[in-house]
Scaffold this motif. Structure first.
Motif, mmCIF file in Angstrom:
data_model
loop_
_atom_site.group_PDB
_atom_site.id
_atom_site.type_symbol
_atom_site.label_atom_id
_atom_site.label_comp_id
_atom_site.label_asym_id
_atom_site.label_seq_id
_atom_site.Cartn_x
_atom_site.Cartn_y
_atom_site.Cartn_z
ATOM 1 N N THR A 52 67.153 -56.633 3.805
ATOM 2 C CA THR A 52 66.751 -55.373 3.308
ATOM 3 C C THR A 52 66.221 -54.615 4.747
ATOM 4 N N PHE A 53 65.076 -54.758 5.498
ATOM 5 C CA PHE A 53 64.296 -55.242 6.477
ATOM 6 C C PHE A 53 64.034 -53.235 6.051
ATOM 7 N N ASP A 54 63.737 -53.290 4.721
ATOM 8 C CA ASP A 54 63.398 -51.723 3.844
ATOM 9 C C ASP A 54 61.937 -51.974 5.713
ATOM 10 N N VAL A 55 61.478 -50.553 5.125
ATOM 11 C CA VAL A 55 60.332 -49.560 5.733
ATOM 12 C C VAL A 55 59.991 -50.487 6.975
ATOM 13 N N PHE A 56 60.370 -51.282 7.801
ATOM 14 C CA PHE A 56 60.727 -51.607 8.913
ATOM 15 C C PHE A 56 59.197 -51.470 9.515
ATOM 16 N N HIS A 57 58.414 -53.240 9.381
ATOM 17 C CA HIS A 57 57.063 -53.245 9.763
ATOM 18 C C HIS A 57 56.746 -54.561 10.553
ATOM 19 N N PRO A 58 55.514 -55.097 11.013
ATOM 20 C CA PRO A 58 55.415 -55.645 11.616
ATOM 21 C C PRO A 58 55.021 -56.744 11.280
ATOM 22 N N GLY A 59 55.436 -57.104 9.408
ATOM 23 C CA GLY A 59 56.346 -58.242 9.382
ATOM 24 C C GLY A 59 58.048 -58.291 10.196
ATOM 25 N N HIS A 60 58.549 -57.748 9.855
ATOM 26 C CA HIS A 60 59.532 -57.952 10.306
ATOM 27 C C HIS A 60 59.858 -57.831 11.864
ATOM 28 N N ILE A 61 59.325 -56.949 12.434
ATOM 29 C CA ILE A 61 58.672 -56.869 13.749
ATOM 30 C C ILE A 61 58.887 -58.617 14.158
ATOM 31 N N GLU A 62 57.547 -58.681 14.262
ATOM 32 C CA GLU A 62 57.005 -60.220 14.628
ATOM 33 C C GLU A 62 58.271 -61.497 14.206
ATOM 34 N N ALA A 63 58.487 -61.449 12.809
ATOM 35 C CA ALA A 63 59.938 -62.518 12.263
ATOM 36 C C ALA A 63 60.675 -62.850 13.280
ATOM 37 N N ASP A 90 52.983 -62.597 8.845
ATOM 38 C CA ASP A 90 53.624 -62.735 7.742
ATOM 39 C C ASP A 90 53.029 -62.372 5.984
ATOM 40 N N ASN A 91 51.933 -61.621 6.369
ATOM 41 C CA ASN A 91 51.676 -61.174 4.938
ATOM 42 C C ASN A 91 51.925 -60.156 4.199
ATOM 43 N N ILE A 92 52.422 -59.321 5.705
ATOM 44 C CA ILE A 92 52.647 -57.749 5.251
ATOM 45 C C ILE A 92 54.454 -58.083 4.846
ATOM 46 N N ASN A 93 54.543 -57.039 3.584
ATOM 47 C CA ASN A 93 56.373 -57.133 3.223
ATOM 48 C C ASN A 93 56.195 -55.574 2.794
ATOM 49 N N THR A 94 57.344 -55.168 2.780
ATOM 50 C CA THR A 94 57.140 -53.396 2.370
ATOM 51 C C THR A 94 56.596 -53.446 0.653
ATOM 52 N N ALA A 144 73.568 -73.757 4.651
ATOM 53 C CA ALA A 144 71.591 -74.843 3.977
ATOM 54 C C ALA A 144 71.534 -75.543 5.261
ATOM 55 N N ALA A 145 72.540 -76.550 5.852
ATOM 56 C CA ALA A 145 72.694 -77.202 6.857
ATOM 57 C C ALA A 145 72.137 -76.645 8.179
ATOM 58 N N ILE A 146 72.154 -75.052 8.307
ATOM 59 C CA ILE A 146 72.226 -74.702 9.809
ATOM 60 C C ILE A 146 70.911 -73.458 9.439
ATOM 61 N N SER A 147 70.265 -73.846 9.154
ATOM 62 C CA SER A 147 68.879 -72.945 8.174
ATOM 63 C C SER A 147 68.019 -73.413 8.850
ATOM 64 N N VAL A 148 67.186 -72.432 9.181
ATOM 65 C CA VAL A 148 65.831 -72.985 10.023
ATOM 66 C C VAL A 148 64.972 -71.964 9.287
ATOM 67 N N PRO A 149 63.604 -71.984 8.713
ATOM 68 C CA PRO A 149 62.345 -71.372 8.457
ATOM 69 C C PRO A 149 61.741 -70.968 9.813
ATOM 70 N N ILE A 150 61.578 -69.616 9.815
ATOM 71 C CA ILE A 150 60.755 -69.076 10.926
ATOM 72 C C ILE A 150 59.717 -69.196 10.689
ATOM 73 N N GLY A 151 59.164 -69.920 9.607
ATOM 74 C CA GLY A 151 57.246 -70.758 10.197
ATOM 75 C C GLY A 151 56.577 -68.849 10.197
ATOM 76 N N PRO A 152 54.673 -69.756 10.110
ATOM 77 C CA PRO A 152 54.001 -69.085 9.923
ATOM 78 C C PRO A 152 54.158 -67.995 10.613
ATOM 79 N N HIS A 153 53.307 -67.282 11.287
ATOM 80 C CA HIS A 153 53.373 -65.743 12.491
ATOM 81 C C HIS A 153 52.270 -64.512 11.838
#
Length: 376
Positions: free
Chosen positions: A222-233, A335-339, A323-332
């Protein structure tokens, strides 16, 4: 009044603000400022300065700096810029002119924050982006309103206001521009579902971006209220994509899908607002509007290149079919910030933000009077 001086295109430009919730209105101001100069330095006020002159912030200084630095039209983000713009401060950064929207901003005493720059002939006006402000977004959270949502994207662009209003089409093109703000950059596409699933090109990418599309790193949400969690990911994904010579393409769910998933009055920002926020980010090479919430090989087959990886914030892929090509972004870092985290910040301080809303109403009336005086 405040016409652009001769030779300004070779100058370093200054713009400043709170940049609380770094929304597309802020980005629009940075875009216009960057278009008229050689470089753009962006001053960001401290939490304390904003509290004194305007009211409590939602996003703290480091979070707001991260958002400004991620805008592709900013050359450098400068912390602790004074709320009342001072020549001595911007001179330290070699900035000849300050740019601001065609509204008036006042300090705690009701004085024009840019009066000294105006008196010195170092002030340039750009058009303010209408119908968006941090105050508006806070109001949506407090009032739980949904009037800002767009209708779902279905099998055709026909009749959908996002794709029939020239104003919106122009915004997609403008925000998709490159780091200069003057040339093509990112591509913008619309996903149309139904029996004849397709991907419609709304804004063509630059030739350089098109070459990157040979290999795509995909991330959606969704990328709602575009925030540092989105940006860093996105920064993490872009770093990996750059190493592979790949493009970062972001799939954005439409308002109906987002609301159906999260409920209440989510998304706080509608699809237009969210897409412009994502497009202004320097870590993004393309955007798909109305992306499916469950990606499939058939959807990826519509892309102009091969989707090599699908990134997500969770360890388990949200898209089982790929799922075969899925990759987790991992901690950053953020990563505690969401909408929901941000909305909770606002609701936990409801009284303070409601007072800010009331204060904004008084200031808006006073600033309108100053604007009339300024124009006379």
């Amino acid at each position: 009044m405040y016409e652009r001086p001769a030779g300004i295109e070779n100058s370093r430009i200054w713009i400043d603000g709170c940049f609380d919730f770094a929304h597309h209105g802020h980005a629009g101001a940075m875009l216009q400022a960057r278009q008229i100069g050689r470089e753009l330095f962006v001053g960001v006020h401290s939490d304390e300065e904003i509290l004194h002159h305007k009211g409590p912030v939602v996003m703290h200084l480091d979070e707001r700096l991260a958002a400004v630095a991620a805008c592709k039209w900013s050359t450098q983000a400068v912390p602790d810029a004074p709320y009342v713009t001072a020549p001595w401060f911007i001179d330290k950064y070699g900035c000849q002119y300050v740019v601001h929207g065609d509204d008036i901003t006042t300090d705690a005493n009701g004085e024009d924050c840019y009066q000294e720059m105006k008196d010195l002939g170092r002030f340039v006006v750009v058009k303010r982006t209408p119908n968006i402000s941090t105050t508006d977004l806070v109001g949506r959270m407090l009032l739980m309103s949904k009037e800002h949502h767009f209708q779902p994207i279905k099998e055709s662009l026909t009749g959908h206001p996002l794709f029939t209003k020239q104003e919106y089409l122009d915004q997609f093109t403008t925000y998709a521009s490159d780091a200069s703000g003057l040339r093509p950059g990112s591509g913008v596409y619309v996903h149309l579902g139904g029996k004849q699933e397709s991907l419609h090109e709304l804004v063509a990418p630059s030739d350089a971006t098109k070459q990157l599309y040979d290999t795509v790193f995909y991330i959606d949400g969704t990328f709602d209220v575009f925030h540092p969690g989105h940006i860093e990911a996105l920064r993490v994904v872009k770093e990996r994509a750059a190493a592979a010579g790949a493009a970062v393409v972001v799939g954005l769910y439409d308002d109906w899908v987002s609301n159906h998933t999260k409920g209440l009055n989510y998304p706080i920002m509608n699809l237009l607002e969210r897409s412009l926020c994502v497009l202004q980010c320097r870590y993004v090479d393309g955007v798909i509007l109305g992306a499916p919430s469950s990606a499939t090989p058939e959807f990826f087959a519509l892309f102009p290149g091969k989707v090599a990886h699908v990134f997500s914030g969770s360890a388990e892929s949200p898209h089982p079919a790929v799922a075969a090509i899925s990759v987790p972004i991992g901690p950053h870092k953020y990563d505690n910030i969401n909408t929901s985290f941000i909305v909770t910040r606002v609701l936990d301080n409801r009284a303070a933000y409601e007072e800010r809303q009331r204060r904004k109403g008084w200031k808006a009336s006073h600033e309108a009077q100053l604007k009339d005086q300024d124009a006379s």
